[in-house]
Scaffold this active site. Structure first.
Site, PDB file in Angstrom:
ATOM      1  N   GLU A 111       0.840  -1.198   0.000  1.00  0.00           N
ATOM      2  CA  GLU A 111       0.000   0.000   0.000  1.00  0.00           C
ATOM      3  C   GLU A 111       0.873   1.246   0.000  1.00  0.00           C
ATOM      4  O   GLU A 111       1.923   1.288   0.645  1.00  0.00           O
ATOM      5  CB  GLU A 111      -0.913   0.005   1.234  1.00  0.00           C
ATOM      6  CG  GLU A 111      -1.911   1.148   1.274  1.00  0.00           C
ATOM      7  CD  GLU A 111      -2.957   0.969   2.375  1.00  0.00           C
ATOM      8  OE1 GLU A 111      -3.464  -0.164   2.522  1.00  0.00           O
ATOM      9  OE2 GLU A 111      -3.235   1.935   3.086  1.00  0.00           O
ATOM     10  N   ASP A 113       0.242   5.347   0.578  1.00  0.00           N
ATOM     11  CA  ASP A 113      -0.815   6.217   1.109  1.00  0.00           C
ATOM     12  C   ASP A 113      -0.480   7.695   1.075  1.00  0.00           C
ATOM     13  O   ASP A 113       0.606   8.107   1.506  1.00  0.00           O
ATOM     14  CB  ASP A 113      -1.075   5.900   2.595  1.00  0.00           C
ATOM     15  CG  ASP A 113      -1.669   4.539   2.830  1.00  0.00           C
ATOM     16  OD1 ASP A 113      -2.255   3.985   1.890  1.00  0.00           O
ATOM     17  OD2 ASP A 113      -1.544   4.037   3.956  1.00  0.00           O
ATOM     18  N   GLU A 115      -2.596  10.591   3.093  1.00  0.00           N
ATOM     19  CA  GLU A 115      -3.714  10.852   3.998  1.00  0.00           C
ATOM     20  C   GLU A 115      -3.651  12.317   4.429  1.00  0.00           C
ATOM     21  O   GLU A 115      -2.663  12.745   5.036  1.00  0.00           O
ATOM     22  CB  GLU A 115      -3.656   9.935   5.221  1.00  0.00           C
ATOM     23  CG  GLU A 115      -3.884   8.471   4.883  1.00  0.00           C
ATOM     24  CD  GLU A 115      -3.745   7.568   6.091  1.00  0.00           C
ATOM     25  OE1 GLU A 115      -4.680   6.793   6.366  1.00  0.00           O
ATOM     26  OE2 GLU A 115      -2.693   7.637   6.762  1.00  0.00           O
TER      27      GLU A 115
END
Length: 295
Positions: A111, A113, A115
């Site tokens: 993953e 990311d 955010e």
């Protein structure tokens, strides 16, 4: 004056040109601002995702009933993904707007990311990046953005190739994770990843570690997306695509930061980084190996 292709190449030349174009097009996805429905679908809470401008932009909505999320229709092996996002204005404390790539597997999840952590009015917006490789995550870094990301759209990019992963804000690299497999450090390269985005409530941790809660009197909260641009090898797709060194994102230009990007990267880290897991001695009494290998 330019001459028509058929006059320049002849019939055989034209055939070869068109065949080559077709084969190249079949190997990878060409980047172009797409409409939402071309590459994406609603993952949850369809009532909270609104298409705008005939699907060339979308609005994500968070209220006390629900957040929402969307996902790409395909997964991809390597390439570049860019979205233009305008974040929640004003008091967005306790909200998280996320843009990420995910293998959608549990024990060996990969993953990448972005955010965006909401804030109280007047405070800088914080973007947290994280990387999971072969199921191991907890590699957070946080940067305070040097502009108001709710005032206008800005580009957020994940570049992923065999050499490194780079997170960009506009043309500024904010994070680099190098492929150090030769030193025994996991690197995501075995699993295709989908492209996802969510808008959700996370006031137990998002703003000042959960000290700042959502003010629901400010709801609904809105984030906007446009210019959905994916360039990569779709999976399933041509078997040799992911290993094809002629893919543009594998070229020498993209194997390391150029001089301008390196200067911008140093500027971001010196002036705007507020957390780096590599420096978190209470959390990691033994420095993670990828920190020693160079990130």
């Amino acid at each position: 004056m330019s001459m028509p292709i058929i006059n320049t190449f002849g019939n055989i030349g034209l055939y070869v040109f068109l065949l080559s174009w077709f084969l190249v097009s079949a190997v990878c996805v060409w980047g172009r601002p797409a409409t939402f429905v071309q590459d994406f679908q609603v993952a949850w809470s369809e009532s909270h995702i609104k298409q705008i401008d005939q699907g060339r932009a979308i609005q994500l909505i968070l209220d006390q009933n629900s957040g929402c999320g969307f996902a790409s229709k395909s997964k991809y092996m390597f390439g570049r993904v860019t979205m233009k996002i305008k974040l929640i204005p004003g008091d967005s404390a306790g909200t998280v707007t996320a843009f990420y790539m995910n293998s959608d597997t549990d024990t060996v999840r990969d993953e990448l990311d972005f955010e965006f952590l909401g804030n109280r009015s007047g405070e800088p917006y914080t973007v947290q990046t994280n990387i999971y490789a072969h199921g191991k995550g907890d590699r957070e870094q946080r940067v305070n953005l040097w502009f108001d990301p709710s005032a206008d759209f800005h580009s957020y990019t994940i570049m992923w190739n065999h050499h490194h992963i780079v997170f960009y804000v506009d043309d500024f690299p904010i994070r680099v994770y190098k492929n150090n497999e030769a030193k025994g450090i996991p690197y995501p390269k075995m699993q295709a990843m989908g492209v996802y985005s969510t808008l959700w409530e996370a006031d137990n941790w998002a703003t000042r570690g959960g000290l700042e809660k959502i003010d629901w009197s400010k709801a609904p909260f809105y984030a906007y997306y446009k210019d959905f641009d994916i360039e990569g090898c779709p999976s399933p797709g041509p078997a040799n695509c992911a290993s094809n060194q002629s893919n543009w994102w594998e070229g020498a230009t993209y194997q390391a930061l150029n001089a301008m990007e390196a200067r911008r990267y140093r500027w971001v880290r010196l002036n705007h980084m507020i957390y780096d897991y590599c420096q978190d001695k209470p959390r990691y009494t033994v420095t993670p190996p990828e920190c020693l290998a160079g990130i």
